[in-house]
Design a protein around this motif. Sequence first.
Motif, PDB file in Angstrom:
ATOM      1  N   ASP A 186      -3.367  -8.272   6.753  1.00 55.38           N
ATOM      2  CA  ASP A 186      -3.232  -8.449   5.313  1.00 55.38           C
ATOM      3  C   ASP A 186      -1.753  -8.619   4.994  1.00 55.38           C
ATOM      4  N   GLY A 187      -1.469  -9.225   3.825  1.00 56.99           N
ATOM      5  CA  GLY A 187      -0.086  -9.587   3.535  1.00 56.99           C
ATOM      6  C   GLY A 187       0.792  -8.455   3.052  1.00 56.99           C
ATOM      7  N   TYR A 188       0.454  -7.874   1.913  1.00 56.03           N
ATOM      8  CA  TYR A 188       1.360  -6.929   1.257  1.00 56.03           C
ATOM      9  C   TYR A 188       0.551  -5.850   0.560  1.00 56.03           C
ATOM     10  N   ALA A 189       1.052  -4.630   0.584  1.00 59.66           N
ATOM     11  CA  ALA A 189       0.428  -3.534  -0.154  1.00 59.66           C
ATOM     12  C   ALA A 189       1.492  -2.578  -0.644  1.00 59.66           C
ATOM     13  N   GLY A 190       1.181  -1.961  -1.763  1.00 57.56           N
ATOM     14  CA  GLY A 190       1.953  -0.840  -2.272  1.00 57.56           C
ATOM     15  C   GLY A 190       0.968   0.269  -2.555  1.00 57.56           C
ATOM     16  N   GLN A 191       1.187   0.963  -3.666  1.00 53.51           N
ATOM     17  CA  GLN A 191       0.272   2.012  -4.115  1.00 53.51           C
ATOM     18  C   GLN A 191      -0.325   1.528  -5.434  1.00 53.51           C
ATOM     19  N   PHE A 192      -1.504   0.936  -5.370  1.00 52.28           N
ATOM     20  CA  PHE A 192      -2.065   0.200  -6.499  1.00 52.28           C
ATOM     21  C   PHE A 192      -3.300   0.841  -7.101  1.00 52.28           C
ATOM     22  N   LEU A 193      -3.743   1.990  -6.576  1.00 51.91           N
ATOM     23  CA  LEU A 193      -4.791   2.744  -7.240  1.00 51.91           C
ATOM     24  C   LEU A 193      -4.230   3.303  -8.552  1.00 51.91           C
ATOM     25  N   PRO A 194      -5.023   3.371  -9.630  1.00 48.63           N
ATOM     26  CA  PRO A 194      -4.498   3.908 -10.892  1.00 48.63           C
ATOM     27  C   PRO A 194      -4.177   5.410 -10.797  1.00 48.63           C
ATOM     28  N   TYR A 195      -2.951   5.724 -10.530  1.00 46.18           N
ATOM     29  CA  TYR A 195      -2.407   7.090 -10.516  1.00 46.18           C
ATOM     30  C   TYR A 195      -0.898   6.928 -10.631  1.00 46.18           C
ATOM     31  N   ARG A 229       7.004  -9.561 -17.994  1.00 44.43           N
ATOM     32  CA  ARG A 229       5.967 -10.589 -17.761  1.00 44.43           C
ATOM     33  C   ARG A 229       6.080 -11.155 -16.342  1.00 44.43           C
ATOM     34  N   ASP A 230       7.315 -11.362 -15.882  1.00 47.27           N
ATOM     35  CA  ASP A 230       7.507 -11.828 -14.501  1.00 47.27           C
ATOM     36  C   ASP A 230       6.977 -10.802 -13.498  1.00 47.27           C
ATOM     37  N   ALA A 231       7.202  -9.522 -13.775  1.00 46.65           N
ATOM     38  CA  ALA A 231       6.763  -8.463 -12.867  1.00 46.65           C
ATOM     39  C   ALA A 231       5.245  -8.441 -12.749  1.00 46.65           C
ATOM     40  N   PHE A 232       4.558  -8.472 -13.883  1.00 43.27           N
ATOM     41  CA  PHE A 232       3.103  -8.484 -13.849  1.00 43.27           C
ATOM     42  C   PHE A 232       2.568  -9.770 -13.205  1.00 43.27           C
ATOM     43  N   THR A 233       3.238 -10.867 -13.464  1.00 45.62           N
ATOM     44  CA  THR A 233       2.799 -12.140 -12.881  1.00 45.62           C
ATOM     45  C   THR A 233       2.906 -12.116 -11.362  1.00 45.62           C
ATOM     46  N   PHE A 234       3.999 -11.580 -10.843  1.00 41.23           N
ATOM     47  CA  PHE A 234       4.193 -11.469  -9.398  1.00 41.23           C
ATOM     48  C   PHE A 234       3.029 -10.726  -8.743  1.00 41.23           C
ATOM     49  N   LEU A 235       2.634  -9.591  -9.313  1.00 41.07           N
ATOM     50  CA  LEU A 235       1.564  -8.796  -8.715  1.00 41.07           C
ATOM     51  C   LEU A 235       0.195  -9.441  -8.933  1.00 41.07           C
ATOM     52  N   ALA A 236      -0.031  -9.995 -10.119  1.00 46.94           N
ATOM     53  CA  ALA A 236      -1.312 -10.660 -10.374  1.00 46.94           C
ATOM     54  C   ALA A 236      -1.483 -11.877  -9.470  1.00 46.94           C
ATOM     55  N   ASP A 237      -0.413 -12.634  -9.279  1.00 45.71           N
ATOM     56  CA  ASP A 237      -0.487 -13.793  -8.378  1.00 45.71           C
ATOM     57  C   ASP A 237      -0.823 -13.363  -6.953  1.00 45.71           C
ATOM     58  N   GLY A 238      -0.286 -12.219  -6.530  1.00 45.25           N
ATOM     59  CA  GLY A 238      -0.588 -11.734  -5.191  1.00 45.25           C
ATOM     60  C   GLY A 238      -2.067 -11.472  -4.997  1.00 45.25           C
ATOM     61  N   VAL A 239      -2.696 -10.886  -6.019  1.00 48.07           N
ATOM     62  CA  VAL A 239      -4.138 -10.637  -5.938  1.00 48.07           C
ATOM     63  C   VAL A 239      -4.902 -11.956  -5.990  1.00 48.07           C
ATOM     64  N   ARG A 240      -4.532 -12.809  -6.914  1.00 49.91           N
ATOM     65  CA  ARG A 240      -5.240 -14.080  -7.100  1.00 49.91           C
ATOM     66  C   ARG A 240      -5.144 -14.961  -5.847  1.00 49.91           C
ATOM     67  N   GLY A 242      -4.488 -13.859  -2.793  1.00 49.04           N
ATOM     68  CA  GLY A 242      -5.024 -13.186  -1.622  1.00 49.04           C
ATOM     69  C   GLY A 242      -4.027 -12.498  -0.721  1.00 49.04           C
ATOM     70  N   TRP A 243      -2.710 -12.635  -0.975  1.00 50.72           N
ATOM     71  CA  TRP A 243      -1.786 -11.935  -0.105  1.00 50.72           C
ATOM     72  C   TRP A 243      -1.631 -10.456  -0.497  1.00 50.72           C
ATOM     73  N   ILE A 244      -2.202 -10.049  -1.617  1.00 53.47           N
ATOM     74  CA  ILE A 244      -2.514  -8.642  -1.906  1.00 53.47           C
ATOM     75  C   ILE A 244      -4.033  -8.545  -1.847  1.00 53.47           C
ATOM     76  N   SER A 245      -4.558  -7.789  -0.916  1.00 61.83           N
ATOM     77  CA  SER A 245      -6.007  -7.752  -0.721  1.00 61.83           C
ATOM     78  C   SER A 245      -6.680  -6.856  -1.754  1.00 61.83           C
ATOM     79  N   GLY A 246      -7.969  -7.070  -1.932  1.00 62.17           N
ATOM     80  CA  GLY A 246      -8.731  -6.196  -2.815  1.00 62.17           C
ATOM     81  C   GLY A 246      -8.712  -4.758  -2.344  1.00 62.17           C
ATOM     82  N   GLU A 247      -8.670  -4.554  -1.036  1.00 60.01           N
ATOM     83  CA  GLU A 247      -8.611  -3.198  -0.491  1.00 60.01           C
ATOM     84  C   GLU A 247      -7.339  -2.489  -0.927  1.00 60.01           C
ATOM     85  N   ALA A 248      -6.241  -3.226  -1.026  1.00 64.65           N
ATOM     86  CA  ALA A 248      -4.961  -2.618  -1.400  1.00 64.65           C
ATOM     87  C   ALA A 248      -4.984  -2.040  -2.813  1.00 64.65           C
TER      88      ALA A 248
END
Length: 422
Positions: A186-195, A229-240, A242-248
């Motif tokens: 998988d490409g990239y992950a951080g801590q993306f669960l809502p906490y 807006r750039d920050a949210f776009t960067f992360l949303a684009d990663g999900v869209r 696929g380089w941020i996986s749904g599992e992440a």
Amino acid sequence: MRWMRAAGRGILVAAVLLAGNSGSGVEAEHSAPRGRGPMTLVTAGDLTGYLSPLLADWNSEHPRERVTLVELPDSADETRAQMISELRSGSDRFDVLNIDVAWTSEFAAAGWIAPLARDRFPLDSFLRPVVETATFDGRLYAVPYVTNAGLLYYRKDVLDAEGENPPSTWAELARQARTAPRHDLDGYAGQFLPYEGLAVNIAEAVYSAGGSILRNDGDRVTVDSAAARDAFTFLADGVREGWISGEALRYKEEESRLAFQDGRLLFLRNWPYVYTEANARGSSVSGKFGVAPLPGIDGPGSSVLGGSNLAVNRNSRHPASAADLIVYLTSERVQRQVLTEGSLPPVRAALYEDPELIRALPYLPTLRQSVLSAVPRPKSPRYDQVSLAVQAVAQDVMALRQTPAEAVERLARELAAISRRG
């Protein structure tokens, strides 16, 4: 409470139960004659066991002020709730509290912790940015104990095979992360669960785009910006893309560490404790990874400044001994043990330039660079509400339920409403 290792490991709340009198280190308006005696040190989980030797040393030197270790649940929310319950009741059970850096403003504004005398503590010996985390409304309310900054972990063996250097910009990160499937990663992950970890990741993205969320100790909302807006776009684009996986999207610190350590990730944003874990025996990536500062929109980005601060309960009966314990825990000798035995980044600047420590922990210069460029989480007397608002909005963006522009407008409205509350 893994985010405070950072947060990191061993977030500490010291409860000092003493009896006697001396110069307290607490500002005079909140002091009174006090004594000395036994202490209770309350922690949210000493996961590395480093505290016991430190307390044994203290106890041998202070036989009339022995420290008993008491551990709270290994959960940021539960620890905070138990601390606040005691403080709101006016209890003097906890004399010294090792609080997450983001709680300092909240606890100070609520009147639960006492201002401290700056000249009692070796603040000039600390890394410059960490002192700011301990202040509120221009006054010192705590003393930095451990610090933390997010780092980018990357598979050096994979980037070498691709002829790539570690990314320093978001565009480079995204481009390289798209190659991960060629290596069954998988490409990239951080801590993306809502906490709280998601709030940290969002704040880092906003800061790394040149923006901010709040200013003036929470009185001014600044998140409605092109940077956010750039920050949210960067992360949303990663999900869209696929380089941020749904599992992440279900990862906290440990889940993301294990994904990287088990050889399933190309890039990971996480705290410094991962370095030791990922190099341990049995790790699939031992000797195969590197560490770099977090990338930003146009160059190296900014981490959120993590860690914990030591504060004194305003109702403490023993501020003099409480101050002595804080001085001990922030001494250079103890700070060295905090690093080598507890895997926690110290606040003493000189330790990051110690040749012996750098040989043992080669990531220290990168961590120092990250700490010096890090930014505290948004200061607010209602930080818990701020964090929840950021988490909720970020979750909707990364689930592709809301556009970045809509999310920034919504977050600005919600933060403004929070700032207006008493």
